[in-house]
Motif scaffolding. Structure first.
Motif, PDB file in Angstrom:
ATOM      1  N   LEU A  48      -5.937  -5.196 -11.620  1.00  0.00           N
ATOM      2  CA  LEU A  48      -5.662  -3.820 -11.189  1.00  0.00           C
ATOM      3  C   LEU A  48      -6.628  -3.409 -10.091  1.00  0.00           C
ATOM      4  O   LEU A  48      -6.261  -2.724  -9.134  1.00  0.00           O
ATOM      5  CB  LEU A  48      -5.803  -2.865 -12.364  1.00  0.00           C
ATOM      6  N   CYS A  49      -7.888  -3.835 -10.220  1.00  0.00           N
ATOM      7  CA  CYS A  49      -8.885  -3.460  -9.216  1.00  0.00           C
ATOM      8  C   CYS A  49      -8.592  -4.133  -7.884  1.00  0.00           C
ATOM      9  O   CYS A  49      -8.803  -3.536  -6.821  1.00  0.00           O
ATOM     10  CB  CYS A  49     -10.277  -3.816  -9.712  1.00  0.00           C
ATOM     11  N   ALA A  50      -8.078  -5.381  -7.919  1.00  0.00           N
ATOM     12  CA  ALA A  50      -7.687  -6.026  -6.662  1.00  0.00           C
ATOM     13  C   ALA A  50      -6.564  -5.243  -5.986  1.00  0.00           C
ATOM     14  O   ALA A  50      -6.574  -5.020  -4.761  1.00  0.00           O
ATOM     15  CB  ALA A  50      -7.262  -7.464  -6.932  1.00  0.00           C
ATOM     16  N   GLU A  51      -5.610  -4.768  -6.791  1.00  0.00           N
ATOM     17  CA  GLU A  51      -4.534  -3.953  -6.224  1.00  0.00           C
ATOM     18  C   GLU A  51      -5.087  -2.655  -5.641  1.00  0.00           C
ATOM     19  O   GLU A  51      -4.601  -2.159  -4.625  1.00  0.00           O
ATOM     20  CB  GLU A  51      -3.516  -3.622  -7.311  1.00  0.00           C
ATOM     21  N   MET A  52      -6.122  -2.122  -6.295  1.00  0.00           N
ATOM     22  CA  MET A  52      -6.717  -0.873  -5.791  1.00  0.00           C
ATOM     23  C   MET A  52      -7.359  -1.080  -4.421  1.00  0.00           C
ATOM     24  O   MET A  52      -7.248  -0.235  -3.540  1.00  0.00           O
ATOM     25  CB  MET A  52      -7.759  -0.395  -6.802  1.00  0.00           C
ATOM     26  N   MET A  53      -7.982  -2.247  -4.244  1.00  0.00           N
ATOM     27  CA  MET A  53      -8.550  -2.532  -2.918  1.00  0.00           C
ATOM     28  C   MET A  53      -7.440  -2.596  -1.869  1.00  0.00           C
ATOM     29  O   MET A  53      -7.591  -2.089  -0.746  1.00  0.00           O
ATOM     30  CB  MET A  53      -9.316  -3.850  -2.956  1.00  0.00           C
ATOM     31  N   LEU A  54      -6.295  -3.194  -2.231  1.00  0.00           N
ATOM     32  CA  LEU A  54      -5.170  -3.240  -1.285  1.00  0.00           C
ATOM     33  C   LEU A  54      -4.708  -1.827  -0.930  1.00  0.00           C
ATOM     34  O   LEU A  54      -4.344  -1.553   0.222  1.00  0.00           O
ATOM     35  CB  LEU A  54      -4.013  -4.018  -1.893  1.00  0.00           C
ATOM     36  N   GLN A  55      -4.733  -0.914  -1.926  1.00  0.00           N
ATOM     37  CA  GLN A  55      -4.337   0.461  -1.638  1.00  0.00           C
ATOM     38  C   GLN A  55      -5.277   1.111  -0.630  1.00  0.00           C
ATOM     39  O   GLN A  55      -4.843   1.839   0.264  1.00  0.00           O
ATOM     40  CB  GLN A  55      -4.316   1.280  -2.924  1.00  0.00           C
ATOM     41  N   GLY A  56      -6.574   0.866  -0.797  1.00  0.00           N
ATOM     42  CA  GLY A  56      -7.531   1.434   0.159  1.00  0.00           C
ATOM     43  C   GLY A  56      -7.280   0.937   1.562  1.00  0.00           C
ATOM     44  O   GLY A  56      -7.296   1.711   2.537  1.00  0.00           O
ATOM     45  N   ILE A  57      -7.015  -0.380   1.694  1.00  0.00           N
ATOM     46  CA  ILE A  57      -6.721  -0.940   3.018  1.00  0.00           C
ATOM     47  C   ILE A  57      -5.460  -0.313   3.591  1.00  0.00           C
ATOM     48  O   ILE A  57      -5.411   0.037   4.780  1.00  0.00           O
ATOM     49  CB  ILE A  57      -6.559  -2.475   2.901  1.00  0.00           C
ATOM     50  N   SER A  58      -4.430  -0.131   2.740  1.00  0.00           N
ATOM     51  CA  SER A  58      -3.178   0.457   3.219  1.00  0.00           C
ATOM     52  C   SER A  58      -3.411   1.860   3.765  1.00  0.00           C
ATOM     53  O   SER A  58      -2.868   2.233   4.811  1.00  0.00           O
ATOM     54  CB  SER A  58      -2.169   0.530   2.077  1.00  0.00           C
ATOM     55  N   LEU A  59      -4.241   2.614   3.039  1.00  0.00           N
ATOM     56  CA  LEU A  59      -4.514   3.993   3.463  1.00  0.00           C
ATOM     57  C   LEU A  59      -5.171   4.008   4.841  1.00  0.00           C
ATOM     58  O   LEU A  59      -4.775   4.788   5.729  1.00  0.00           O
ATOM     59  CB  LEU A  59      -5.423   4.642   2.421  1.00  0.00           C
ATOM     60  N   SER A  60      -6.145   3.139   5.059  1.00  0.00           N
ATOM     61  CA  SER A  60      -6.791   3.155   6.376  1.00  0.00           C
ATOM     62  C   SER A  60      -5.845   2.640   7.455  1.00  0.00           C
ATOM     63  O   SER A  60      -5.890   3.114   8.591  1.00  0.00           O
ATOM     64  CB  SER A  60      -8.087   2.358   6.364  1.00  0.00           C
ATOM     65  N   LEU A  61      -4.970   1.685   7.111  1.00  0.00           N
ATOM     66  CA  LEU A  61      -4.019   1.194   8.118  1.00  0.00           C
ATOM     67  C   LEU A  61      -3.067   2.311   8.554  1.00  0.00           C
ATOM     68  O   LEU A  61      -2.796   2.460   9.751  1.00  0.00           O
ATOM     69  CB  LEU A  61      -3.211   0.029   7.544  1.00  0.00           C
ATOM     70  N   VAL A  62      -2.573   3.096   7.586  1.00  0.00           N
ATOM     71  CA  VAL A  62      -1.680   4.192   7.960  1.00  0.00           C
ATOM     72  C   VAL A  62      -2.430   5.219   8.803  1.00  0.00           C
ATOM     73  O   VAL A  62      -1.890   5.763   9.779  1.00  0.00           O
ATOM     74  CB  VAL A  62      -1.078   4.827   6.690  1.00  0.00           C
ATOM     75  N   GLY A  63      -3.706   5.477   8.446  1.00  0.00           N
ATOM     76  CA  GLY A  63      -4.503   6.412   9.245  1.00  0.00           C
ATOM     77  C   GLY A  63      -4.670   5.955  10.675  1.00  0.00           C
ATOM     78  O   GLY A  63      -4.469   6.724  11.620  1.00  0.00           O
ATOM     79  N   TRP A  64      -4.995   4.683  10.868  1.00  0.00           N
ATOM     80  CA  TRP A  64      -5.152   4.170  12.227  1.00  0.00           C
ATOM     81  C   TRP A  64      -3.828   4.195  12.979  1.00  0.00           C
ATOM     82  O   TRP A  64      -3.785   4.485  14.173  1.00  0.00           O
ATOM     83  CB  TRP A  64      -5.697   2.745  12.211  1.00  0.00           C
ATOM     84  N   GLY A  65      -2.743   3.870  12.257  1.00  0.00           N
ATOM     85  CA  GLY A  65      -1.434   3.880  12.914  1.00  0.00           C
ATOM     86  C   GLY A  65      -1.080   5.266  13.418  1.00  0.00           C
ATOM     87  O   GLY A  65      -0.555   5.415  14.520  1.00  0.00           O
ATOM     88  N   ARG A  66      -1.408   6.286  12.634  1.00  0.00           N
ATOM     89  CA  ARG A  66      -1.119   7.637  13.096  1.00  0.00           C
ATOM     90  C   ARG A  66      -2.022   8.012  14.276  1.00  0.00           C
ATOM     91  O   ARG A  66      -1.588   8.660  15.220  1.00  0.00           O
ATOM     92  CB  ARG A  66      -1.332   8.607  11.946  1.00  0.00           C
ATOM     93  N   PHE A  67      -3.274   7.587  14.209  1.00  0.00           N
ATOM     94  CA  PHE A  67      -4.225   7.940  15.273  1.00  0.00           C
ATOM     95  C   PHE A  67      -3.779   7.353  16.599  1.00  0.00           C
ATOM     96  O   PHE A  67      -3.848   8.006  17.647  1.00  0.00           O
ATOM     97  CB  PHE A  67      -5.602   7.393  14.882  1.00  0.00           C
ATOM     98  N   HIS A  68      -3.318   6.096  16.584  1.00  0.00           N
ATOM     99  CA  HIS A  68      -2.906   5.440  17.829  1.00  0.00           C
ATOM    100  C   HIS A  68      -1.434   5.643  18.145  1.00  0.00           C
ATOM    101  O   HIS A  68      -0.943   5.073  19.124  1.00  0.00           O
ATOM    102  CB  HIS A  68      -3.189   3.946  17.747  1.00  0.00           C
ATOM    103  N   ASN A  69      -0.706   6.407  17.288  1.00  0.00           N
ATOM    104  CA  ASN A  69       0.731   6.577  17.460  1.00  0.00           C
ATOM    105  C   ASN A  69       1.416   5.216  17.586  1.00  0.00           C
ATOM    106  O   ASN A  69       2.165   4.950  18.511  1.00  0.00           O
ATOM    107  CB  ASN A  69       1.030   7.445  18.676  1.00  0.00           C
ATOM    108  N   ASP A  70       1.161   4.353  16.636  1.00  0.00           N
ATOM    109  CA  ASP A  70       1.687   2.988  16.687  1.00  0.00           C
ATOM    110  C   ASP A  70       2.303   2.678  15.322  1.00  0.00           C
ATOM    111  O   ASP A  70       1.763   3.053  14.286  1.00  0.00           O
ATOM    112  CB  ASP A  70       0.534   2.014  16.984  1.00  0.00           C
ATOM    113  N   TRP A  71       3.444   1.981  15.329  1.00  0.00           N
ATOM    114  CA  TRP A  71       4.109   1.655  14.068  1.00  0.00           C
ATOM    115  C   TRP A  71       3.477   0.447  13.395  1.00  0.00           C
ATOM    116  O   TRP A  71       3.859   0.099  12.268  1.00  0.00           O
ATOM    117  CB  TRP A  71       5.586   1.385  14.298  1.00  0.00           C
ATOM    118  N   GLY A  72       2.592  -0.244  14.070  1.00  0.00           N
ATOM    119  CA  GLY A  72       2.049  -1.483  13.524  1.00  0.00           C
ATOM    120  C   GLY A  72       1.359  -1.303  12.181  1.00  0.00           C
ATOM    121  O   GLY A  72       1.497  -2.142  11.294  1.00  0.00           O
ATOM    122  N   GLY A  73       0.635  -0.181  12.008  1.00  0.00           N
ATOM    123  CA  GLY A  73      -0.059   0.054  10.746  1.00  0.00           C
ATOM    124  C   GLY A  73       0.909   0.134   9.593  1.00  0.00           C
ATOM    125  O   GLY A  73       0.728  -0.510   8.553  1.00  0.00           O
ATOM    126  N   GLN A  74       1.981   0.913   9.772  1.00  0.00           N
ATOM    127  CA  GLN A  74       2.947   1.055   8.675  1.00  0.00           C
ATOM    128  C   GLN A  74       3.684  -0.241   8.418  1.00  0.00           C
ATOM    129  O   GLN A  74       4.008  -0.560   7.272  1.00  0.00           O
ATOM    130  CB  GLN A  74       3.918   2.181   9.005  1.00  0.00           C
TER     131      GLN A  74
END
Lengths: 264, 147
Positions: free
Chosen positions: B36-62
């Protein structure tokens, strides 16, 4: 550039920073919260972690609008509180349920950032499928309540080292973020965001990440630029399915004997 | 709303999730909680990827997050099959039950002073049987030996 900002931090600056104290207080709270020999650590640990969350929030830049800020803080508190309770719960059943709550918070943060499809997909795939599978496995493998190995972690020293590692990681990341906020955006980046010709369009324009036709744009990008990745991901799902079945069958030597008996 | 402050806030939450997952993976011994904790780390990475994608207006993060969800589902299927098999062989979910796999010369990990079950830990009630026991069909007992 950013590591330089981290290195330029002096001792008094560090001691005056709320983030530093948030890391210290949060690490102490987590040390108390993790299952171990201390009998009365839960209340104090929860209070310390809550104080640490407040200090972190105090040091972060505001979003401007108080309504948005409140919603963001609520979602972040649900996410991080659920995550903390996941690692602090003794029973793995409660851990899985707290993890589902944390996932709901994450899905809310995805929606907050305008990633509608990902928010819904997180709820459906993670909270709906993966966590339920976890619950099935917990019921199959550990039907009785708290096992001794759930009531204690690896011991005092590994717990201390784990807390110190996590605290150092968060501290370094947060100070790097402060370096990001202190200086202006890198010129190439700000030019790229400001000029529509470089990035195609603004976030609100057609084709941007905040466009109204969110899922249509997402599908267009997914099935044009990333088509091969979609195929590879589908193959990966098939391979994982076959592998899981193979592992589950191979793991039971008794079953093979029973089959032979039945065939005789 | 300032895009930069939104990015910084989301990166902070994502970093917190990664650190909590790392901590849980390091200190917990139950294999399911570790996973479960490994999955939680993946969630944290996903959150930052979506944040960067919005910042750069790029679909790559999502896009990357969609593939993270796919790979996490595969990972969950295989890991849960493995955990179930290991739990059936060892009789428990403790990862210390498999410490025979440790490197040569490493001292064995021994449990010391396992804490007692606390008083406020939930003690599940046992239902008392009530009423008349229904007549049991012997054919049913033969077909379902565990009932």
């Amino acid at each position: 550039m950013i590591p330089a900002a981290l290195g330029a931090l002096t001792g008094p600056q560090l001691l005056a920073s709320p983030t530093f104290w948030a890391v210290v207080v949060g690490a102490a709270g987590l040390w108390l919260l993790i299952p171990g020999r201390l009998p009365h650590g839960k209340v104090l640990g929860s209070a310390l972690v809550a104080v640490a969350g407040g200090l972190f929030a105090f040091d972060l830049p505001l979003l401007g609008d108080w309504g948005r800020q409140g919603v963001f803080w609520l979602l972040a508190a649900v996410t991080l509180g659920g995550a903390t309770a996941t690692i602090a719960s003794q029973s793995p059943l409660y851990s899985a349920i707290w993890f589902a709550l944390s996932l709901l918070g994450t899905a809310g943060l995805f929606l907050f950032q305008g990633a509608q499809f990902l928010g819904v997909a997180t709820i459906v795939v993670y909270a709906g499928a993966i966590v339920v599978t976890f619950l099935f496995v917990i019921m199959l493998a550990q039907p009785q309540g708290n096992a001794p190995y759930d009531r204690m972690s690896w011991g005092g020293l590994p717990k201390l080292m784990g807390v110190a590692t996590a605290g150092a990681l968060v501290g370094i990341l947060m100070f790097m973020l402060q370096g990001l906020s202190d200086e202006a955006r890198p010129p190439a980046l700000s030019a790229a965001v400001a000029q529509p010709s470089v990035r195609g369009a603004g976030p609100d324009q057609p084709g941007g990440v905040l466009d109204d036709k969110h899922v249509a744009n997402l599908g267009r990008v997914l099935f044009s630029q990333h088509l091969i990745s979609v195929e590879v991901a589908g193959t990966l799902l098939l391979v994982a399915l076959v592998g899981a079945v193979a592992i589950a069958i191979r793991g039971r030597p008794k079953l093979a004997g029973r089959t032979e008996e039945a065939l005789r | 709303m300032s895009e930069l402050s939104l990015l910084i806030n989301c990166l902070a939450v994502g970093g917190g999730l990664v650190a909590l997952g790392l901590l849980g993976f390091l200190v917990r011994r139950n294999m399911i909680v570790m996973f479960l904790c490994a999955e939680m780390m993946l969630q944290g990475i996903s959150l930052s990827l979506v944040g960067w994608g919005r910042f750069h207006n790029d679909w790559g993060g999502q896009m990357l997050v969609i593939f993270i969800i796919t790979v996490a589902a595969c990972e969950a299927a295989i890991a849960l099959a493995l955990i179930l098999m290991l739990a059936q062989r060892a009789g428990k979910l403790d990862s210390a039950a498999w410490q025979d796999l440790r490197e040569q010369g490493q001292p064995a990990f021994v449990d010391r002073e396992v804490p007692e079950e606390r008083r406020h830990d939930p003690i599940w009630p046992h239902l008392t049987p009530a009423g008349i026991e229904p007549p049991v069909d012997p054919q049913t007992l033969l077909n379902r030996p565990r009932v």
